[in-house]
Design a protein around this motif. Structure first.
Motif, PDB file in Angstrom:
ATOM      1  N   GLU A  11      -2.196   8.533  -5.548  1.00 46.68           N
ATOM      2  CA  GLU A  11      -1.994   7.020  -5.544  1.00 46.68           C
ATOM      3  C   GLU A  11      -1.626   7.087  -3.958  1.00 46.68           C
ATOM      4  O   GLU A  11      -2.208   5.809  -4.109  1.00 46.68           O
ATOM      5  N   ARG A  21      -5.220   6.289  -2.830  1.00 47.35           N
ATOM      6  CA  ARG A  21      -5.201   5.271  -2.778  1.00 47.35           C
ATOM      7  C   ARG A  21      -5.031   3.619  -2.365  1.00 47.35           C
ATOM      8  O   ARG A  21      -5.855   2.566  -1.691  1.00 47.35           O
ATOM      9  N   ALA A  22      -3.208   3.891  -1.991  1.00 44.11           N
ATOM     10  CA  ALA A  22      -2.338   2.720  -1.541  1.00 44.11           C
ATOM     11  C   ALA A  22      -3.045   2.758   0.132  1.00 44.11           C
ATOM     12  O   ALA A  22      -3.566   1.405   0.234  1.00 44.11           O
ATOM     13  N   ARG A  37      -6.635   0.871   0.878  1.00 50.60           N
ATOM     14  CA  ARG A  37      -6.569  -0.565   0.399  1.00 50.60           C
ATOM     15  C   ARG A  37      -6.538  -1.419   1.618  1.00 50.60           C
ATOM     16  O   ARG A  37      -7.070  -2.480   2.146  1.00 50.60           O
ATOM     17  N   HIS A  38      -6.877  -0.350   2.656  1.00 49.00           N
ATOM     18  CA  HIS A  38      -6.456  -1.116   4.043  1.00 49.00           C
ATOM     19  C   HIS A  38      -7.559  -1.418   5.240  1.00 49.00           C
ATOM     20  O   HIS A  38      -7.700  -1.596   6.164  1.00 49.00           O
ATOM     21  N   SER A  97     -11.846  -1.573   5.053  1.00 47.09           N
ATOM     22  CA  SER A  97     -12.594  -3.036   4.111  1.00 47.09           C
ATOM     23  C   SER A  97     -13.466  -2.234   3.378  1.00 47.09           C
ATOM     24  O   SER A  97     -14.505  -2.303   1.797  1.00 47.09           O
ATOM     25  N   GLY A 121     -12.706   0.742   1.937  1.00 50.51           N
ATOM     26  CA  GLY A 121     -11.728   1.362   0.805  1.00 50.51           C
ATOM     27  C   GLY A 121     -12.826   1.987  -0.507  1.00 50.51           C
ATOM     28  O   GLY A 121     -12.383   3.493  -0.317  1.00 50.51           O
ATOM     29  N   GLU A 122     -12.896   1.059  -0.912  1.00 53.67           N
ATOM     30  CA  GLU A 122     -13.747   2.224  -2.335  1.00 53.67           C
ATOM     31  C   GLU A 122     -14.993   2.995  -2.119  1.00 53.67           C
ATOM     32  O   GLU A 122     -14.942   3.940  -2.471  1.00 53.67           O
ATOM     33  N   TRP A 155     -13.068   6.207  -1.127  1.00 56.94           N
ATOM     34  CA  TRP A 155     -12.856   7.006  -2.309  1.00 56.94           C
ATOM     35  C   TRP A 155     -13.666   7.482  -3.322  1.00 56.94           C
ATOM     36  O   TRP A 155     -13.132   8.793  -3.867  1.00 56.94           O
TER      37      TRP A 155
END
Length: 196
Positions: free
Chosen positions: A111, A114-115, A118-119, A121, A123-124, A127
């Motif tokens: 968690e 993932r948070a 998010r910062h 561009s 990030g996905e 992940w």
């Protein structure tokens, strides 16, 4: 494909850790060990803080090393280096031909990860690389009963566990990683500190 294979007591293992995040470029250090008893060499390179070059830089560092032909395993201290510069362990295995074992002191807090992602561009993408590292297995090395956690690429679980236990002679962290951490922090701070 995950493989289990015969493991010699002096299997050549490369353990890689990063230094502190003081600059845009972050030093990574690799230590080459015979099992957990004997250090044969040290490698060094640099990655970009929060970049996406860790997999390529580590692969190049390994393949350009005079130790490459003797190496049998790469150990990583987690899959993120230099902040969130994520190592694709499947790609590292494909590029080097060396099985990869990821060692972590604690189970990752996904968690929080993932948070933080998010910062970014991308990030996905980061992940997805983290998820691609696969199942996290709990392992007790019998040194103090404290579990560690591992992931792997190109090696079966039984062989990975055996190698981690073989190389964890002073603590529950394998010597190649423990010593890489000591060297990396010692170079940056003038004295080693922290835990691998």
């Amino acid at each position: 494909m995950d493989l289990d294979f015969h493991i010699k007591p002096e299997i050549r293992v490369l353990g890689i850790d990063d230094s502190a995040l003081l600059n845009e470029k972050v030093m990574i250090v690799g230590t080459v060990f015979r099992g957990g008893d004997w250090m044969d060499g040290v490698l060094r390179s640099e990655i970009t803080r929060d970049g996406l070059d860790a997999t390529e830089v580590i692969s190049t560092m390994i393949k350009n090393s005079r130790h490459y032909a003797q190496l049998r395993i790469v150990m990583l201290d987690g899959v993120t280096y230099g902040g969130f510069n994520v190592v694709d362990i499947e790609e590292l295995y494909r590029e080097t031909g060396l099985p990869v074992i990821v060692v972590m002191r604690a189970y990752p807090d996904f968690e929080k990860i993932r948070a933080a992602l998010r910062h970014f561009s991308d990030g996905e993408l980061r992940w997805e690389i983290i998820k691609k590292a696969g199942k996290i297995e709990k392992l007790v090395t019998e040194k103090n009963g404290t579990p560690i956690y591992i992931q792997k690429a190109g090696i079966g679980l039984k062989s990975a566990e055996k190698i981690v236990r073989l190389t964890s002679i002073r603590s529950n962290i394998p010597e190649p990683l423990r010593v890489a951490h000591l060297i990396a922090t010692g170079i940056i701070f003038g004295e080693s500190r922290g835990r691998a």
